[in-house]
Design a protein around this motif. Structure first.
Motif, PDB file in Angstrom:
ATOM      1  N   ARG A  37      36.302  38.096  29.765  1.00 20.78           N
ATOM      2  CA  ARG A  37      36.993  36.958  30.429  1.00 20.78           C
ATOM      3  C   ARG A  37      38.500  37.177  30.422  1.00 20.78           C
ATOM      4  N   THR A  38      39.032  37.648  29.301  1.00 22.93           N
ATOM      5  CA  THR A  38      40.490  37.847  29.209  1.00 22.93           C
ATOM      6  C   THR A  38      40.939  38.919  30.196  1.00 22.93           C
ATOM      7  N   PHE A  39      40.205  40.028  30.276  1.00 28.18           N
ATOM      8  CA  PHE A  39      40.560  41.055  31.267  1.00 28.18           C
ATOM      9  C   PHE A  39      40.351  40.523  32.688  1.00 28.18           C
ATOM     10  N   GLY A  40      39.274  39.756  32.873  1.00 24.95           N
ATOM     11  CA  GLY A  40      38.988  39.215  34.205  1.00 24.95           C
ATOM     12  C   GLY A  40      40.124  38.337  34.716  1.00 24.95           C
ATOM     13  N   ARG A  41      40.696  37.536  33.831  1.00 26.96           N
ATOM     14  CA  ARG A  41      41.811  36.652  34.228  1.00 26.96           C
ATOM     15  C   ARG A  41      43.034  37.456  34.653  1.00 26.96           C
ATOM     16  N   ALA A  42      43.110  38.704  34.167  1.00 28.75           N
ATOM     17  CA  ALA A  42      44.297  39.531  34.476  1.00 28.75           C
ATOM     18  C   ALA A  42      44.077  40.435  35.695  1.00 28.75           C
ATOM     19  N   ALA A  43      42.907  40.347  36.312  1.00 32.86           N
ATOM     20  CA  ALA A  43      42.581  41.326  37.370  1.00 32.86           C
ATOM     21  C   ALA A  43      43.644  41.331  38.479  1.00 32.86           C
ATOM     22  N   ALA A  44      44.123  40.135  38.858  1.00 38.35           N
ATOM     23  CA  ALA A  44      45.072  40.066  39.986  1.00 38.35           C
ATOM     24  C   ALA A  44      46.462  40.586  39.594  1.00 38.35           C
ATOM     25  N   SER A  45      46.841  40.426  38.324  1.00 36.77           N
ATOM     26  CA  SER A  45      48.186  40.841  37.908  1.00 36.77           C
ATOM     27  C   SER A  45      48.207  42.257  37.338  1.00 36.77           C
ATOM     28  N   TYR A  46      47.011  42.812  37.115  1.00 39.08           N
ATOM     29  CA  TYR A  46      46.903  44.073  36.360  1.00 39.08           C
ATOM     30  C   TYR A  46      47.804  45.189  36.906  1.00 39.08           C
ATOM     31  N   ASP A  47      47.703  45.439  38.204  1.00 45.26           N
ATOM     32  CA  ASP A  47      48.402  46.604  38.765  1.00 45.26           C
ATOM     33  C   ASP A  47      49.917  46.536  38.587  1.00 45.26           C
TER      34      ASP A  47
ATOM     35  N   GLU B 183      35.649  43.637  41.201  1.00 42.82           N
ATOM     36  CA  GLU B 183      35.886  43.176  42.583  1.00 42.82           C
ATOM     37  C   GLU B 183      37.102  43.888  43.172  1.00 42.82           C
ATOM     38  N   HIS B 184      38.138  44.053  42.351  1.00 45.68           N
ATOM     39  CA  HIS B 184      39.327  44.789  42.823  1.00 45.68           C
ATOM     40  C   HIS B 184      38.972  46.248  43.114  1.00 45.68           C
ATOM     41  N   THR B 185      38.165  46.832  42.241  1.00 47.53           N
ATOM     42  CA  THR B 185      37.765  48.234  42.443  1.00 47.53           C
ATOM     43  C   THR B 185      36.967  48.364  43.744  1.00 47.53           C
ATOM     44  N   ARG B 186      36.059  47.402  43.973  1.00 51.76           N
ATOM     45  CA  ARG B 186      35.242  47.428  45.208  1.00 51.76           C
ATOM     46  C   ARG B 186      36.109  47.349  46.456  1.00 51.76           C
ATOM     47  N   LEU B 187      37.142  46.481  46.387  1.00 56.46           N
ATOM     48  CA  LEU B 187      38.036  46.351  47.546  1.00 56.46           C
ATOM     49  C   LEU B 187      38.783  47.657  47.799  1.00 56.46           C
ATOM     50  N   ARG B 188      39.175  48.295  46.711  1.00 57.88           N
ATOM     51  CA  ARG B 188      39.919  49.562  46.818  1.00 57.88           C
ATOM     52  C   ARG B 188      39.055  50.686  47.347  1.00 57.88           C
ATOM     53  N   CYS B 189      37.838  50.758  46.812  1.00 60.22           N
ATOM     54  CA  CYS B 189      36.951  51.874  47.209  1.00 60.22           C
ATOM     55  C   CYS B 189      35.551  51.330  47.473  1.00 60.22           C
ATOM     56  N   PRO B 190      35.314  50.845  48.710  1.00 58.66           N
ATOM     57  CA  PRO B 190      34.036  50.222  49.044  1.00 58.66           C
ATOM     58  C   PRO B 190      32.845  51.182  48.917  1.00 58.66           C
ATOM     59  N   GLU B 191      33.101  52.489  48.946  1.00 57.09           N
ATOM     60  CA  GLU B 191      31.999  53.456  48.901  1.00 57.09           C
ATOM     61  C   GLU B 191      31.505  53.705  47.473  1.00 57.09           C
ATOM     62  N   VAL B 192      32.256  53.202  46.492  1.00 55.83           N
ATOM     63  CA  VAL B 192      31.934  53.508  45.085  1.00 55.83           C
ATOM     64  C   VAL B 192      30.898  52.522  44.527  1.00 55.83           C
ATOM     65  N   LEU B 193      29.960  53.051  43.744  1.00 53.45           N
ATOM     66  CA  LEU B 193      28.985  52.197  43.068  1.00 53.45           C
ATOM     67  C   LEU B 193      29.677  51.515  41.889  1.00 53.45           C
ATOM     68  N   CYS B 194      29.750  50.175  41.917  1.00 52.43           N
ATOM     69  CA  CYS B 194      30.436  49.427  40.851  1.00 52.43           C
ATOM     70  C   CYS B 194      29.405  48.707  39.987  1.00 52.43           C
ATOM     71  N   LEU B 195      29.462  48.920  38.690  1.00 58.14           N
ATOM     72  CA  LEU B 195      28.484  48.326  37.773  1.00 58.14           C
ATOM     73  C   LEU B 195      29.195  47.525  36.697  1.00 58.14           C
ATOM     74  N   GLN B 196      28.703  46.307  36.477  1.00 59.82           N
ATOM     75  CA  GLN B 196      29.221  45.554  35.333  1.00 59.82           C
ATOM     76  C   GLN B 196      28.425  45.998  34.108  1.00 59.82           C
ATOM     77  N   GLY B 197      29.109  46.346  33.040  1.00 56.87           N
ATOM     78  CA  GLY B 197      28.392  46.827  31.863  1.00 56.87           C
ATOM     79  C   GLY B 197      29.333  47.031  30.700  1.00 56.87           C
ATOM     80  N   ASP B 198      28.725  47.415  29.591  1.00 59.42           N
ATOM     81  CA  ASP B 198      29.432  47.510  28.320  1.00 59.42           C
ATOM     82  C   ASP B 198      29.354  48.949  27.813  1.00 59.42           C
ATOM     83  N   ALA B 199      30.498  49.501  27.443  1.00 63.94           N
ATOM     84  CA  ALA B 199      30.531  50.867  26.907  1.00 63.94           C
ATOM     85  C   ALA B 199      29.654  51.009  25.668  1.00 63.94           C
ATOM     86  N   ASP B 200      29.410  49.907  24.971  1.00 59.51           N
ATOM     87  CA  ASP B 200      28.585  49.965  23.760  1.00 59.51           C
ATOM     88  C   ASP B 200      27.091  49.882  24.074  1.00 59.51           C
ATOM     89  N   ALA B 201      26.744  49.627  25.320  1.00 57.30           N
ATOM     90  CA  ALA B 201      25.328  49.562  25.727  1.00 57.30           C
ATOM     91  C   ALA B 201      25.258  50.066  27.159  1.00 57.30           C
TER      92      ALA B 201
END
Ligand SMILES: C[S@@+](CC[C@H](N)C(=O)[O-])C[C@H]1O[C@@H](n2cnc3c(N)ncnc32)[C@H](O)[C@@H]1O
Length: 265
Positions: A19-29, A86-104
């Motif tokens: 959630r904390t990273f998600g809130r920063a998605a628009a300001s991240y870059d 969502e930002h990644t998808r907008l940048r590169c629509p051809e890329v497979l985007c997966l929500q997931g956890d590095a620990d699983a």
């Protein structure tokens, strides 16, 4: 006695981190100065890369996903935070985007040629386990490129907060020795790790706090130091931090960055 990799006392709250990273998605870059420097350095350290299928683990808003895709790699972008994806998808629509956890990791064995993961694994619950999963995911002969943070990162901020109160306000990072042990325990060669310190400068403590918030790096594993921020506390922080500056209005914020470039047997 062998030092053990440091572990957090409580399980990381992945929903809250996401959630904390998600809130920063628009300001991240516009705040990701460190992340750009470190990701570029990681690619330079790796040298020329054969084209293949690449997992960008903890892709954030997709800057490096886009860069690697632009070089001709076939990308899978994975992140905990769906607004980042969502930002990644907008940048590169051809890329497979997966929500997931590095620990699983939600990926099969030997399914990618390379993992690129820049400044995400410091949020992992258990680095050894996360790296073992990366080894499983990458085919034999493939590569793993990681950058993460080590103890020594955000030290000036922690020092300034320490002058203000004794609450935990800054996350702790694994020591260099613990990182080497985690890498070795995951079956990777710790000799392929290197460390570097990057120091950025800000004109005020408030600017430091805004920069961290701007990239979403404000979740605290222990305590809730951000809720109790008021004007009085921020003024005290400002004074304590300004006292650490060698030049007025140039407040240092250092990161001890760990780079790993591994080729699998
Ligand atoms: C500092 S950003 C780095 C983003 C990108 N790699 C870059 O260099 O710009 C860290 C990213 O890691 C993601 N992240 C944090 N913990 C994660 C986890 N356990 N699994 C997957 N992604 C995670 C965050 O949501 C965030 O987008």
């Amino acid at each position: 006695m062998q030092p053990k990799p440091s572990k957090a006392l409580e399980p990381h709250d992945k929903d809250a981190i996401g959630r904390t990273f998600g809130r920063a998605a628009a300001s991240y870059d516009s705040h990701a100065q460190l992340q750009r420097l470190v990701g570029e350095r990681l690619l330079t350290l790796a040298g020329p890369l054969p084209l293949g299928r690449v997992l960008d683990l903890g892709c954030g808003s997709g800057h490096f996903t886009e860069k690697l895709a632009g070089q001709g790699h076939q990308l899978i972008a994975l992140d905990l935070a769906s607004p980042m994806l969502e930002h990644t998808r907008l940048r590169c629509p051809e890329v497979l985007c997966l929500q997931g956890d590095a620990d699983a990791l939600p990926l099969g064995s030997d399914c990618v040629d390379m993992v690129f993961s820049s400044l995400a694994l410091q949020w992992s619950q258990d680095l050894t386990q996360a790296l073992r999963q990366l080894r499983r995911t990458v085919r034999p002969g493939g590569r793993i490129l990681i950058s993460t943070l080590a103890d020594g990162s955000l030290n000036e901020l922690a020092q300034a907060w320490n002058q203000v109160d004794r609450q935990p306000r800054v996350n702790r990072f694994m020591s260099e020795e613990a990182l080497r042990i985690a890498v070795a325990s995951a079956g990777l060669n710790p000799a392929q790790l290197s460390f570097d310190t990057v120091t950025l400068h800000y004109d005020s403590a408030l600017a430091v706090m805004r920069a961290l918030k701007g990239v979403g790096a404000t979740h605290l594993h222990q305590g809730d130091g951000h809720r109790s921020l008021n004007r009085h506390t921020l003024t005290a922080l400002e004074q304590a931090y300004q006292a650490l500056a060698a030049h007025p209005g140039q407040l240092p914020l250092s990161y001890r960055v760990c780079y790993g470039v591994f080729t699998l047997d």
